[in-house]
Motif scaffolding. Sequence first.
Motif, PDB file in Angstrom:
ATOM      1  N   GLY A  67       0.793  -1.237   0.024  1.00  0.00           N
ATOM      2  CA  GLY A  67      -0.120   0.183  -0.039  1.00  0.00           C
ATOM      3  C   GLY A  67       0.822   1.375   0.313  1.00  0.00           C
ATOM      4  N   ALA A  68       1.836   1.151   1.331  1.00  0.00           N
ATOM      5  CA  ALA A  68       3.095   2.621   0.739  1.00  0.00           C
ATOM      6  C   ALA A  68       4.080   2.816  -0.044  1.00  0.00           C
ATOM      7  N   PHE A  69       4.033   1.658  -1.381  1.00  0.00           N
ATOM      8  CA  PHE A  69       5.324   1.306  -2.020  1.00  0.00           C
ATOM      9  C   PHE A  69       4.641   1.238  -3.423  1.00  0.00           C
ATOM     10  N   PRO A  70       4.869   1.869  -5.014  1.00  0.00           N
ATOM     11  CA  PRO A  70       3.641   1.459  -5.876  1.00  0.00           C
ATOM     12  C   PRO A  70       4.873  -0.187  -6.053  1.00  0.00           C
ATOM     13  N   LYS A  71       5.525  -0.405  -5.616  1.00  0.00           N
ATOM     14  CA  LYS A  71       6.739  -1.350  -6.285  1.00  0.00           C
ATOM     15  C   LYS A  71       6.429  -2.856  -5.673  1.00  0.00           C
ATOM     16  N   ARG A  72       6.329  -3.819  -6.430  1.00  0.00           N
ATOM     17  CA  ARG A  72       5.926  -5.197  -6.318  1.00  0.00           C
ATOM     18  C   ARG A  72       6.655  -7.019  -6.501  1.00  0.00           C
ATOM     19  N   LEU A  73       6.511  -6.915  -6.331  1.00  0.00           N
ATOM     20  CA  LEU A  73       6.606  -8.338  -5.565  1.00  0.00           C
ATOM     21  C   LEU A  73       6.135  -9.483  -6.023  1.00  0.00           C
ATOM     22  N   LYS A  74       7.040 -10.271  -7.215  1.00  0.00           N
ATOM     23  CA  LYS A  74       6.188 -10.586  -8.031  1.00  0.00           C
ATOM     24  C   LYS A  74       7.002 -12.292  -8.573  1.00  0.00           C
ATOM     25  N   MET A  75       6.096 -13.403  -7.759  1.00  0.00           N
ATOM     26  CA  MET A  75       7.190 -14.728  -8.144  1.00  0.00           C
ATOM     27  C   MET A  75       5.968 -16.214  -9.005  1.00  0.00           C
ATOM     28  N   PRO A  76       7.062 -16.772 -10.032  1.00  0.00           N
ATOM     29  CA  PRO A  76       5.731 -17.675  -9.973  1.00  0.00           C
ATOM     30  C   PRO A  76       5.273 -19.013  -9.773  1.00  0.00           C
ATOM     31  N   VAL A  77       4.408 -19.522  -9.561  1.00  0.00           N
ATOM     32  CA  VAL A  77       4.558 -20.708  -8.343  1.00  0.00           C
ATOM     33  C   VAL A  77       3.668 -22.134  -9.284  1.00  0.00           C
ATOM     34  N   ILE A  78       4.618 -22.530 -10.000  1.00  0.00           N
ATOM     35  CA  ILE A  78       4.043 -24.150 -10.717  1.00  0.00           C
ATOM     36  C   ILE A  78       4.185 -25.334  -9.598  1.00  0.00           C
ATOM     37  N   GLY A  79       3.065 -25.975 -10.265  1.00  0.00           N
ATOM     38  CA  GLY A  79       3.200 -27.550  -9.434  1.00  0.00           C
ATOM     39  C   GLY A  79       2.073 -28.925 -10.396  1.00  0.00           C
ATOM     40  N   ARG A  80       1.752 -29.571 -10.191  1.00  0.00           N
ATOM     41  CA  ARG A  80       2.401 -30.709 -11.112  1.00  0.00           C
ATOM     42  C   ARG A  80       1.456 -32.163 -11.081  1.00  0.00           C
ATOM     43  N   GLY A  81       0.203 -31.525 -10.511  1.00  0.00           N
ATOM     44  CA  GLY A  81      -1.066 -32.520 -10.503  1.00  0.00           C
ATOM     45  C   GLY A  81      -1.195 -33.734 -10.888  1.00  0.00           C
ATOM     46  N   VAL A  82      -0.993 -34.574 -10.788  1.00  0.00           N
ATOM     47  CA  VAL A  82      -0.460 -36.555 -11.223  1.00  0.00           C
ATOM     48  C   VAL A  82      -1.385 -37.444 -11.202  1.00  0.00           C
ATOM     49  N   LEU A  83      -1.756 -38.671 -11.547  1.00  0.00           N
ATOM     50  CA  LEU A  83      -2.009 -40.107 -11.096  1.00  0.00           C
ATOM     51  C   LEU A  83      -1.019 -40.711 -10.947  1.00  0.00           C
ATOM     52  N   PRO A  84      -1.627 -41.665  -9.371  1.00  0.00           N
ATOM     53  CA  PRO A  84      -1.207 -42.801  -9.452  1.00  0.00           C
ATOM     54  C   PRO A  84      -0.510 -44.221 -10.614  1.00  0.00           C
ATOM     55  N   CYS A  85       0.061 -44.036 -10.991  1.00  0.00           N
ATOM     56  CA  CYS A  85       0.456 -44.745 -12.351  1.00  0.00           C
ATOM     57  C   CYS A  85       0.887 -46.460 -11.650  1.00  0.00           C
ATOM     58  N   LEU A  86       0.355 -47.003 -10.982  1.00  0.00           N
ATOM     59  CA  LEU A  86       0.907 -48.547 -10.425  1.00  0.00           C
ATOM     60  C   LEU A  86      -0.186 -49.822 -11.040  1.00  0.00           C
ATOM     61  N   LYS A  87       0.847 -50.783 -11.647  1.00  0.00           N
ATOM     62  CA  LYS A  87       0.749 -51.770 -12.774  1.00  0.00           C
ATOM     63  C   LYS A  87       0.430 -53.147 -11.733  1.00  0.00           C
ATOM     64  N   VAL A  88      -0.825 -53.972 -11.775  1.00  0.00           N
ATOM     65  CA  VAL A  88      -0.315 -55.366 -11.605  1.00  0.00           C
ATOM     66  C   VAL A  88       0.011 -56.247 -12.679  1.00  0.00           C
TER      67      VAL A  88
END
Length: 472
Positions: free
Chosen positions: A383-404
């Motif tokens: 609120g007091a400063f024009p500067k913004r901090l920017k940061m990418p947040v990255i994730g990967r959703g996967v399924l369990p891959c179990l072969k019987v």
Amino acid sequence: MATGFSATSMSRTGKSSMRALPVLPPPPTLRVFPPSIHFDMDETGELYGETITIKNCDNRPHLVRTKQPENKAQWSIDPPFTSVMLAPGMETTVQVYFCTDELKDFADTLLVMTHDQVVEVPLLARGPCANIEFVGDFDFGLVVNESIITRQIILRNKGNKATTWRVKHEKSSLFKLDPLEGAIEANSEGHLDITLKPSELGPVTSAVTFQFDDDVATRRLDVSASVVAQALELLKVDEGEGGPLRKLLFGSVYFGEANVMYADVYNDGPMPTDFTIKMQARKDAEVQALNEEDMDEEEEEKKKATDRPEGYQEEGAEWSEPKPDSSVTCEPMEGFLGPYEKVRLAFTYAPDLREDLRGFKVTRPPVAAYAVDSTFLCQVIFGAFPKRLKMPVIGRGVLPCLKVNPDKVRFSEVPLHGAGDAVVTLENESEEMPVVFNISRATFFTAKPSRGLIQPGCSASTVVTYSPRALG
């Protein structure tokens, strides 16, 4: 007759010496209130008046007399001549009047006398004039380097005449003034905005000169500030050093599970500020994190339109906006940072299984290949400063891959109370995530080992035992 006191003291030689003490003046015999009369004229022909109170402060009675002002055409007193004996502690009053047909300044003196004291009461009547008062602080105090600070100064006219004003300052100054001139009516006020955008550390000073109409004196004031350094950072928490955090990587997380990572937002400076967290699902988050300029709403809409398929229409289109990705959240979303203070942020990644896994098997992607990448842009807005901090947040959703293998186990004839074994291979086909297996017991069936961890691309074997305890 003695005029004071003396004191006797002994010197080092044993001789006495006389030292005079200061003589205190006698207390005043009369007290006159108010000590002066001041009238501000609005128009000619108007009668102005005020009451003067005269009190005998002595412990004996005194004869008090008043003398008319010399300029009797404008000034008068009632009664015109006062001669009254005042007992100790008693008081009397005199009315002072002023009237004129000229709008200019008049000055005179009213004399109040006793046999041993003369009190002069200044009389002043001023014509219509402006009386400018500055409300506001011209000292900005501590200012963060490369920030933009604006102070508003109020020019209040407490007089009974309008005036115009102009302001001059050094063109090379870091202080910018707006407006540079204006007019102020009687008993009204005007405003002046002073903006500072410093680019170097250290003290900053600039002279500002205000010029008014002829009846108001020119005022010269100094505008000053002390420019200090202030850094706003996102810091790592997991590592002991706690260095700058440029990117938050969750890696692969199974659908239905959640992973939490932490970061600190740090105010490395003397100025407090509030902050707000803004999370946006963006494919170009890594590019935008390096862009110092902020994307406005119009550019946001254009960027959003490029992600829509062809044939999309604002109204009546069959295609609709997909459900926004909300797999990444942050707590708290807002807060306050004092000087040199840290606030802990908790980022949670909980990938959600998309709707497109539902339906016929032929329309589904292979389970081993199914994954959803989530890319978010985290912005910390202060609120007091024009500067913004920017940061990418990255994730990967996967399924369990179990072969019987084999997927079905057939035991040959096993005698009652006997046992039959079969080897089953469990293969983790995922190249990203390990899998934890847990085989529960069933009637007459057990597995050993019944639980374990299989690394990506690896396999493990378990022995399934059939031990019948009844015929059938």
